[in-house]
Enzyme design. Structure first.
Site, PDB file in Angstrom:
ATOM      1  N   LYS A 263       0.843  -1.194   0.000  1.00  0.00           N
ATOM      2  CA  LYS A 263       0.000   0.000   0.000  1.00  0.00           C
ATOM      3  C   LYS A 263       0.882   1.249   0.000  1.00  0.00           C
ATOM      4  O   LYS A 263       2.072   1.186   0.327  1.00  0.00           O
ATOM      5  CB  LYS A 263      -0.877   0.020   1.259  1.00  0.00           C
ATOM      6  CG  LYS A 263      -2.015  -0.978   1.277  1.00  0.00           C
ATOM      7  CD  LYS A 263      -2.878  -0.783   2.525  1.00  0.00           C
ATOM      8  CE  LYS A 263      -3.975  -1.823   2.629  1.00  0.00           C
ATOM      9  NZ  LYS A 263      -4.999  -1.702   1.568  1.00  0.00           N
ATOM     10  N   ARG A 337      -9.942 -11.884   1.626  1.00  0.00           N
ATOM     11  CA  ARG A 337     -10.670 -13.018   1.031  1.00  0.00           C
ATOM     12  C   ARG A 337      -9.897 -14.313   1.174  1.00  0.00           C
ATOM     13  O   ARG A 337     -10.491 -15.390   1.204  1.00  0.00           O
ATOM     14  CB  ARG A 337     -11.004 -12.686  -0.433  1.00  0.00           C
ATOM     15  CG  ARG A 337      -9.801 -12.339  -1.259  1.00  0.00           C
ATOM     16  CD  ARG A 337     -10.133 -11.466  -2.474  1.00  0.00           C
ATOM     17  NE  ARG A 337     -10.354 -10.063  -2.130  1.00  0.00           N
ATOM     18  CZ  ARG A 337     -10.724  -9.135  -3.001  1.00  0.00           C
ATOM     19  NH1 ARG A 337     -10.905  -9.435  -4.271  1.00  0.00           N
ATOM     20  NH2 ARG A 337     -10.903  -7.892  -2.591  1.00  0.00           N
TER      21      ARG A 337
END
Ligand code: BES
Ligand code: ZN
Ligand code: ZN
Length: 486
Positions: A263, A337
C-alpha cells in the site's frame, strides 16, 4: 471507570447535571423549559442539537433535541444520551428523564438506547497518553415517571452489557498493531473467553499448516509474527439438541501493509483497523451469556499480519485453501478473502444453520456506501433481510449489495480455480463477495463489508475517532432474535 447507569425514578439529591430532552415543538413534559431562551440561542430541537444552560439549584442543564416526535427511534435517544455525556464530561452525577415516548419506542428500548449512547460516548482510548481527559461522570440515573422501574432497569442493564461488547471491540482495534499482534489477540480472546464462559481453541502456525489453512498461511508468509486461528464457542444454558447454531467469521488482519503489493504510506496509516471483523466477533460473543442468548454460536477468527517479508506470497503464487479450492494471488493486498476462505470453510464444517462474516474487505465498498454504511451480501435473501433488520433495530446502518453470477468470470484464473482480484475499478466489493461465496457451500450466509464504518474519522455522537466496534450491536441483535431460514 465506565459511568454507572441505574434506573431510578427518585432523583438522587447530589445530581449536578440534568438532561432535558425535547422534541422540535420544544414542548417539554414537566414543562419548565425556557423556550424563548432556547430559541434565542439558535436551539430549535432538531435531533442531535445540544444546548448547555444553568439548571435549578446550581446544576447544569443540557437541553437535547429529539426532532420530530413522529420520527423518534432508539437511535435518536442514543445520540441524545451521547450529546448529554459529551456536555456533562466534567460533571459527576447526571439524570436523564426519558421524554414522552408516544408509543414509538418502548420504555425498555429507550432505556437501553440511553445506556448504550452514554457508555459509548463516555469511553475514550487513552492508555498511551501521559495526560488525558477522561469522562468524569460517575453515575447516570435514567428515569421515566409512570414507567415501571423494573422495565427501565432491564433496559439499562441490557444496554450497558451491549456497550461493554462494543467497547471491547473498539479497544482491540485502537491498540497499535505493534501491540495487538495475532499472538496477543489470541491471548486476549482466551482471557475474554474464560471470563465470559465461552469455549476457546487457538491454532498456532504449525497447526494452521497441518490443518491445510493455505489462505491464512499464505498471507502470514511475509510476516515475522506467526498467525493464529482463534475459535470460540458459546452454548446457551440448558440448550436442547434442536437449538440452532450460528457461525460468525471475522477478518483478523492485525496490520495490512498490502504485502508485496504494498500500500501507499497514506493507505496503510489506518490499517491496524483491518482486524475489526474479528474484534466484532469477539466483542459480541463476550456478552452472549450475560444477555442469555438462546442459540449456539461459534466464532472463527483467522488472524495474521499482511507483510512483505522475504518469504512473502508473490503475485502469481497459488494457495490451496481448507476446502481444497486453489486461488491464484495476483494482488497480495486482496488478502482478506484469502484468510476468510479458510475461515468460512471451517465454519461450513461445523454444519451451522447460518454463517455471518464481517470484514474490512474492500475500499470499493467505502467508495460505494461511504464511511457510515456497511454493505451486506450473501446467498440467502431471508438471512440478508434478517441481518439488515437486526442492524436497523440496533442503530447500525447497512445496505444490500448484489452478488451477480455474471461477474464470477472476472475471477477466472488461467491456472487455478480462481484468482483473488477482478477487473480494476469494477464492482470490487461484489467481486470480493463472489470469491467468499465459493467457500460457504449451501449454508445460508451473509457477508458484511465493514471497511467504511469500522473506523470513524471524527468525534461525533457516540463515536470517537478510531475503531467504532461496528457490527457488535448488529450481531447481538441478530443472535438474540435469530430464526433459521429455509
Ligand atoms: N483492508 C483492505 C480494505 C480496506 C480499504 C479497508 C480501505 C478499509 C479501508 C483490503 O485488504 C484491501 O486492501 N483491499 C483491496 C483489494 C484490491 C487489491 C482488489 C482494495 O480494496 O483496494
Ligand atoms: Zn489488503
Ligand atoms: Zn485488508
Amino acid at each position: 471507570m465506565p459511568i454507572a447507569i441505574t434506573a431510578a425514578n427518585e432523583v438522587s439529591p447530589d445530581v449536578d447535571v440534568v438532561a432535558a430532552p425535547v422534541f422540535s415543538d420544544l414542548n417539554m413534559s414537566g414543562g419548565d423549559l425556557d423556550v424563548g431562551y432556547c430559541r434565542e440561542r439558535g436551539f430549535s430541537g432538531k435531533a442531535g442539537e445540544t444546548l448547555v444552560t444553568r439548571g435549578a439549584n446550581g446544576t447544569t442543564g443540557v437541553v437535547l433535541g429529539l426532532g420530530d416526535p413522529a420520527k423518534l427511534t432508539g437511535e435518536v435517544l442514543r445520540l441524545a444520551a451521547a450529546g448529554f455525556v459529551r456536555a456533562a464530561w466534567r460533571n459527576r452525577a447526571g439524570v436523564f428523564t426519558l421524554p414522552d415516548l408516544r408509543g414509538s419506542v418502548s420504555p425498555f428500548e429507550a432505556a437501553k438506547a440511553v445506556a448504550e449512547g452514554a457508555l459509548l460516548a463516555g469511553h475514550i482510548f487513552d492508555p498511551y497518553k501521559a495526560s488525558s481527559e477522561p469522562c468524569e461522570l460517575e453515575s447516570l440515573f435514567v428515569r421515566a415517571p409512570g414507567v415501571d422501574e423494573g422495565v427501565l432497569a432491564a433496559g439499562v442493564q441490557r444496554g450497558s452489557t451491549v456497550a461493554r461488547g462494543v467497547l471491547l471491540a473498539r479497544d482491540l482495534v485502537n491498540e497499535p498493531a505493534g501491540a495487538m499482534t495475532p499472538r496477543r489477540l489470541a491471548e486476549v480472546a482466551t482471557q475474554v473467553a474464560t471470563e465470559a464462559g465461552l469455549g476457546v481453541e487457538v491454532w498456532d502456525e504449525v497447526r494452521i499448516g497441518a490443518e491445510c489453512l493455505g489462505g491464512l498461511a499464505g498471507v502470514a508468509a511475509g510476516s515475522d509474527e506467526p498467525a493464529r486461528l482463534i475459535r470460540l464457542s458459546y452454548e446457551p444454558g440448558g440448550a436442547g439438541p434442536n437449538v440452532p447454531k450460528v457461525a460468525l467469521v471475522g477478518k483478523g488482519i492485525t496490520f495490512d501493509s498490502g504485502g508485496l503489493s504494498l500500500k501507499s504510506a497514506e493507505g496503510m496509516m489506518t490499517m491496524k483497523t483491518d482486524m475489526s471483523g474479528a474484534a466484532a466477533v469477539l466483542g459480541a460473543m463476550s456478552v452472549l451469556r450475560d444477555l442469555e442468548v438462546g442459540v449456539r454460536v461459534i466464532g472463527i477468527m483467522p488472524t495474521t499480519e499482511n507483510m512483505p517479508g522475504g518469504r512473502a506470497t508473490k503475485p502469481g503464487d497459488v494457495l490451496t485453501t481448507r476446502n481444497g479450492k486453489t486461488i491464484e494471488v495476483l494482488n497480495t493486498d486482496a488478502e482478506g478473502r484469502l484468510v476468510l476462505a479458510d475461515g468460512l470453510a471451517l465454519a461450513v464444517e461445523a454444519s451451522p444453520a447460518a454463517i455471518v462474516d464481517l470484514a474490512t474487505l474492500t475500499g470499493a465498498c467505502v467508495a460505494a456506501l461511504g464511511r457510515r454504511i456497511a454493505g451486506v451480501m450473501g446467498n440467502n435473501d431471508e438471512l440478508i433481510a434478517q441481518v439488515g433488520a437486526a442492524a436497523e433495530r440496533s442503530g447500525e446502518k447497512t445496505w444490500p449489495l448484489p452478488l451477480p453470477a455474471e461477474y464470477r468470470k472476472q475471477v477466472d484464473s488461467e491456472i487455478a480455480d480462481m484468482k483473488n482480484i477482478g477487473e480494476p475499478g469494477q464492482a470490487g466489493a461484489l467481486v470480493a463477495g463472489l470469491i467468499l461465496a465459493e467457500f460457504v457451500g449451501d449454508v445460508p450466509w451473509a457477508h458484511l463489508d465493514i471497511a467504511g464504518p469500522a473506523r470513524s474519522y471524527e468525534d461525533d455522537g457516540y463515536l470517537h475517532k478510531g475503531g467504532t466496534g461496528f457490527g457488535v450491536r448488529t450481531l447481538i441483535e441478530l443472535l438474540s432474535t435469530f430464526e433459521p431460514v429455509g
